[in-house]
Design an enzyme around this catalytic site. Sequence first.
Site, PDB file in Angstrom:
ATOM      1  N   GLY A 316       9.754 -57.523 -33.364  1.00  0.00           N
ATOM      2  CA  GLY A 316      10.188 -56.157 -33.668  1.00  0.00           C
ATOM      3  C   GLY A 316      10.848 -55.538 -32.452  1.00  0.00           C
ATOM      4  N   GLU A 317      10.771 -54.225 -32.343  1.00  0.00           N
ATOM      5  CA  GLU A 317      11.347 -53.469 -31.222  1.00  0.00           C
ATOM      6  C   GLU A 317      12.871 -53.496 -31.204  1.00  0.00           C
ATOM      7  OE1 GLU A 317       9.944 -54.844 -27.427  1.00  0.00           O
ATOM      8  OE2 GLU A 317       7.828 -54.717 -27.972  1.00  0.00           O
TER       9      GLU A 317
END
Length: 350
Positions: A316-317
């Site tokens: 993610g991120e």
Amino acid sequence: MSVEWLNAPVAKLDETVRAAAEARQQQLTKPPGSLGRLETVAIELAALQGREAPSLEQISIVIFAADHGVADEGVSAFPQAVTTEMIRNFARGGAAISVLARELGARLEVVDVGAVIDPGPLEGVISQRVAAGSSNLAVGAAMSTEQLASALSAGRDAVARAVETKAELFVGGDMGIANTTAATAIAAALLKQPAARLVGPGTGLDSDGVQHKTQVIEQALLLHTALLEQPFEVLRCLGGFEIAALAGAYVAAAQVGLPVLVDGFIATSAALAATHIVPEIRPWLLFAHASAEPGHLLMVEALSAKPLVDLDLRLGEGSGAAVALPLLRMAVALHNNMATFAEADVSEEL
């Protein structure tokens, strides 16, 4: 807060520029199609940006962070405090996306839309807190209509800031403990699939944890059955503040004509929700990578998308999108700077 802005028209792709970019690709010193998707993505970017020589110098990466009430069900291997700790890590420049953004020369900002623990004022972090985490989607709606409107608007605001910095591509990322549970629930509802086909380990659940997570999602789907034919209600009942902010950002970007590079599992669930709410935005979404989360394949298939890379990523991120960006830049450089047969005085095919 109103969500009427979601009904604003979506920008049109420039088909004249697309045709010119396609013609240029045919004239470059290579067999037609020999650079594969590097050719097609350059053509797509030209049409999206409305210029025959697309550019990816100015990149805006925005991480939306929030917590989820469904964490109370024990669906994550990590405590909710990690969300706030990671917001601080982003601010210090120590997270994966922080490193990647620096390497890319990209602008990075973090938007706190609802961590359980308020991180306080931090450089590079914008506070648009809807609440201290969403409600538990397994026992009630994840958020109220007003909260959903606020989260969607946070995404719209992020796009407005990106436009102010003359961004040429928008990347949205996520941070939120238990957000794979919300994302899986959204995907199951919109794709009309059982949770078991989509659920994965998230931050590292074992097989028993995955089974429990599946049961929690099925419980939520059963609880909200009456509302699951309405995409807006799916997002409200099963989503999270950061997922809604991503969805709002995708709609707003399409409205202003800003191409989007969609990250992995969480970001794709937001894209799935956004395209169900405003189907016209789909051409503005490019897909970066194939997530290791099992449900991602079903989502990208439903979106008729083909991710650029497959590296078994599941962080993610916005990290997968950041990793794919150099490929896009190479595609643009080849398109813009290769010589044509005429320029190079190279013979074309007989």
